[in-house]
Motif scaffolding. Sequence first.
Motif, PDB file in Angstrom:
ATOM      1  N   LYS A  78       1.202   4.258  -3.069  1.00 39.88           N
ATOM      2  CA  LYS A  78       0.986   5.538  -2.662  1.00 39.88           C
ATOM      3  C   LYS A  78       2.267   6.140  -3.120  1.00 39.88           C
ATOM      4  O   LYS A  78       2.115   7.533  -3.901  1.00 39.88           O
ATOM      5  N   LEU A  79       3.369   5.693  -2.855  1.00 41.57           N
ATOM      6  CA  LEU A  79       4.504   6.638  -3.325  1.00 41.57           C
ATOM      7  C   LEU A  79       4.759   6.489  -4.696  1.00 41.57           C
ATOM      8  O   LEU A  79       4.947   7.557  -5.299  1.00 41.57           O
ATOM      9  N   ARG A  92       2.338   8.902  -6.313  1.00 40.51           N
ATOM     10  CA  ARG A  92       2.772  10.395  -6.290  1.00 40.51           C
ATOM     11  C   ARG A  92       3.867  10.870  -7.323  1.00 40.51           C
ATOM     12  O   ARG A  92       3.834  11.803  -7.654  1.00 40.51           O
ATOM     13  N   LEU A  93       5.221   9.896  -6.995  1.00 40.69           N
ATOM     14  CA  LEU A  93       6.158  10.196  -7.745  1.00 40.69           C
ATOM     15  C   LEU A  93       5.759  10.223  -9.518  1.00 40.69           C
ATOM     16  O   LEU A  93       6.222  11.231  -9.800  1.00 40.69           O
ATOM     17  N   THR A 125       3.601  13.617 -10.007  1.00 43.84           N
ATOM     18  CA  THR A 125       4.589  14.809  -9.774  1.00 43.84           C
ATOM     19  C   THR A 125       5.377  15.005 -11.287  1.00 43.84           C
ATOM     20  O   THR A 125       5.390  16.115 -11.538  1.00 43.84           O
ATOM     21  N   LYS A 169      14.384  -0.196  -5.191  1.00 44.37           N
ATOM     22  CA  LYS A 169      13.653   0.573  -4.104  1.00 44.37           C
ATOM     23  C   LYS A 169      14.470   0.916  -3.117  1.00 44.37           C
ATOM     24  O   LYS A 169      15.404   0.475  -2.749  1.00 44.37           O
ATOM     25  N   PRO A 170      14.028   2.028  -2.106  1.00 41.13           N
ATOM     26  CA  PRO A 170      12.826   2.963  -2.810  1.00 41.13           C
ATOM     27  C   PRO A 170      13.433   3.981  -4.185  1.00 41.13           C
ATOM     28  O   PRO A 170      14.229   4.331  -4.117  1.00 41.13           O
ATOM     29  N   VAL A 171      12.318   3.646  -4.930  1.00 37.85           N
ATOM     30  CA  VAL A 171      12.229   4.580  -6.173  1.00 37.85           C
ATOM     31  C   VAL A 171      12.127   5.985  -5.848  1.00 37.85           C
ATOM     32  O   VAL A 171      11.627   6.620  -5.010  1.00 37.85           O
ATOM     33  N   GLN A 172      13.197   6.732  -6.504  1.00 41.38           N
ATOM     34  CA  GLN A 172      13.325   8.013  -6.548  1.00 41.38           C
ATOM     35  C   GLN A 172      12.740   8.725  -7.691  1.00 41.38           C
ATOM     36  O   GLN A 172      12.406   8.230  -8.689  1.00 41.38           O
ATOM     37  N   LEU A 173      12.632  10.272  -7.460  1.00 43.88           N
ATOM     38  CA  LEU A 173      12.014  10.810  -8.762  1.00 43.88           C
ATOM     39  C   LEU A 173      12.927  10.849  -9.814  1.00 43.88           C
ATOM     40  O   LEU A 173      12.592  10.857 -10.850  1.00 43.88           O
ATOM     41  N   LEU A 217       0.805  -1.252  -0.083  1.00 37.16           N
ATOM     42  CA  LEU A 217       0.031  -0.044  -0.038  1.00 37.16           C
ATOM     43  C   LEU A 217       0.705   1.134  -0.014  1.00 37.16           C
ATOM     44  O   LEU A 217       0.774   2.192  -0.750  1.00 37.16           O
ATOM     45  N   ILE A 218       1.980   1.297   0.672  1.00 33.28           N
ATOM     46  CA  ILE A 218       2.668   2.421   0.763  1.00 33.28           C
ATOM     47  C   ILE A 218       3.506   2.708  -0.520  1.00 33.28           C
ATOM     48  O   ILE A 218       3.745   3.951  -0.881  1.00 33.28           O
ATOM     49  N   ASP A 219       4.071   1.503  -0.939  1.00 28.77           N
ATOM     50  CA  ASP A 219       4.737   1.693  -2.034  1.00 28.77           C
ATOM     51  C   ASP A 219       3.758   2.115  -3.221  1.00 28.77           C
ATOM     52  O   ASP A 219       4.200   2.938  -4.176  1.00 28.77           O
TER      53      ASP A 219
END
Lengths: 148, 185
Positions: free
Chosen positions: B25-26, B29-30, B33, B147-151, B21-23
């Motif tokens: 969401k992230l 958003r990424l 954006t 992961k964690p994946v960055q912009l 769920l968190i991933d």
Amino acid sequence: MDLAALKTQLKNFVQSMFEEGVLDNQFSQIQALQDSTNPNFVEEVITLFCNDAERIINEINRNLGYQNVDFSNLDSYVHQLKGSSSSIGANRLKLACANLRQASDERNKEGCLQAVQLITCEYCLLRRKFQALLHLERSIVELETNQK
Amino acid sequence: MGMAIDRDDTQFHVLAVDDSLIDRKLIERLLKTSSFQVTAVDSGSKALEFLGLNNNDADDDEEDEQRDSNTESVSSDEDQDHQDLGLGVNLIITDYCMPGMTGYDLLKKIKKSSSFKDIPVVIMSSENIPSRISRCLEDGAEEFLLKPVQLSDVNKLRPHLMKGRSKDIDSSHKTTSTRLITSGN
């Protein structure tokens, strides 16, 4: 306390969490994703994380309560918790998960129980700090809203 | 999952697949954006469902052709239906470790599908396992992200999306897309 002071307080608080290794740079990435179009992003992520982490820790404890522990099941839960911790930047919790992973790989129930205690400790610490952080965030938002 | 998706031809549509769920969401958003349109699902089977492929279709294209020859519909129409159902997905980004169907399984199914094999697929994983990475890249993944994946990782996706988009465009308007060959750095 005025807005500028609150913001400084928040910044310093987060900084202290970095210094203690409780959080790492990934958390900054999450903060950077919050903006006027998503003003509650950090809070939403923290909330999701905490709910998820508690669920998983409960499951892990439940699994360890059985005489014959299903270690592959346990492994799956640890993997999830480690993943979530990494995604939110919860550095120490992530490291604590590695301990549990190791004990689980070794099929060492006693080791697992110890590792879970550490995980629980780290999680509780983190949650307390997150709560303080969110409290600061909300105060800032309130002040900003009132000033408009 | 009722959605009214406004198909904006200037926006790329990414299908994100992750059981966390968190991933989800992230990544959502990424991607947003970066001005991508996003559909996020929590499993490989939901991803296939979204594309309009059920597990049977994806597994056996021969079976598909058999069926087509027995019905009135022409196979290219069915392909178009699949494309429409897939709501113009330009890229699929999926987690590797998922219960049931892994991201690798999903990759294989997509690549076996006549309708969707040209959609670029990117795989994400929290584990840096070289043999896993090479296997995914060899079997058709465009990129493998840790992961964690960055912009900055999301920005790397754009060339792959351009490639996916150019397949959509009518042959008379085909643009040459820059082909980036990545070696999973």
